[in-house]
Design a protein around this motif. Structure first.
Motif: not given
Lengths: 157, 149
Positions: A114-115, A122-124, A146-150
């Protein structure tokens, strides 16, 4: 980070699977963790464990979950996909005991991405962790978020 | 001895306290969660946490220890099938003192195993400022009271 392709939020897709390796857990490790964090009789004492319905000494579920985290960091988070933190986990189930000498293997299944509406950088990613033993039985599952960078503009795809 | 039948929804219990040190945070992280903000106080200053913080799994493990020390021995608990809705709400830093509050939500007898029942708890770990740092819905399995005679 030679030879390791970096993964950003954009690279995760529902349906992907990541094989994150195996580890064998010893009786010494089981007792050491349990003495520190979960000293119930069936985790620390072989004789006392006989009074419980688990057939002997078994690892604390929190130890199993912590081993999963280690394999997750080693296999993904440390180099390939550094994360921006996790709000938590859901639906953790300890399905079968983990016993001294067991070898456990971790597979991650991407469930959803998910954005972030509030933070465009970031997105989930929601993943289902599946830990199996050497007999192919699933011993633990959980959903983690977890959140990850775009991917930054200009970064190689 | 608290058996399944003795557990009352609404009961609230609190544990003792645990103060976590930087050495303990690093030792746990080395073994189970070697992300840099759990290992290196200097490098962690540039992280989203602004300093060394405990692994969420370390906080969860300390929470379990506090509960075993304070309550589990009084009960006919035989373990847990898992938990739901774990949230790491606030960072845990070196020198923080954690205590745990446990509230019984509900209970149900096991369908498959008549000698046990299942109890759900809201488990909250609080720091020294009374802030909830972690919460989860714990599930415990309890032996049923043995029949007399």
């Amino acid at each position: 980070m030679t030879g390791v392709s970096r993964l950003y939020w954009d690279d995760f897709r529902a349906g992907q699977a990541f094989e994150l390796g195996s580890r064998t857990v010893s009786k010494e490790e089981i007792v050491r963790f349990a003495r520190a964090f979960d000293p119930q009789p069936f985790h620390v004492d072989e004789a006392a464990a006989q009074r419980y319905p688990y057939g002997g000494l078994i690892a604390s579920g929190w130890h199993t979950a912590s081993m999963v985290m280690r394999m997750f960091v080693d296999g993904l988070l440390a180099e390939r996909a550094p994360s921006m933190g996790s709000p938590g986990v859901d639906e953790l189930r300890w399905l079968k005991p983990v016993r001294p000498g067991d070898t456990v293997t971790l597979t991650l299944h991407v469930v959803e991405t998910r954005a972030s509406r509030s933070k465009p950088d970031r997105g989930l990613v929601i993943v289902r962790h599946e830990l199996r033993n050497q007999s192919g039985e699933t011993v633990m599952t959980m959903l983690s978020k977890g959140f990850f960078p775009r991917r930054p503009a200009g970064a190689a795809a | 001895m608290i058996y399944f039948e003795d557990v009352e929804p609404g009961t609230v219990r609190e544990t003792g306290t645990k103060t976590v040190t930087a050495d303990e945070i690093i030792a746990f992280a080395r073994e189970f969660d070697p992300q840099y903000f759990h290992l290196d106080a200097e490098a962690a200053k540039d992280s989203m946490f602004g300093g060394l913080v405990a692994s969420g799994w370390h906080t969860a493990s300390m929470t379990m220890r506090l509960m075993v020390d304070s309550f589990v021995g009084d009960t006919a608990s035989i373990g847990s099938p898992g938990f739901d809705d774990l949230r790491w709400l606030k960072p845990v830093r070196p020198g923080d003192t954690i205590r745990v509050r446990s509230t019984v939500l509900d209970k149900s007898p096991s369908q498959r195993r008549p000698e046990i029942g299942s109890v759900r708890f809201r488990t909250e770990a609080l720091n020294q400022r009374g802030e909830v740092v972690m919460s989860l819905t714990s599930i415990g399995l309890y032996r049923r009271r043995p029949s007399a005679g």
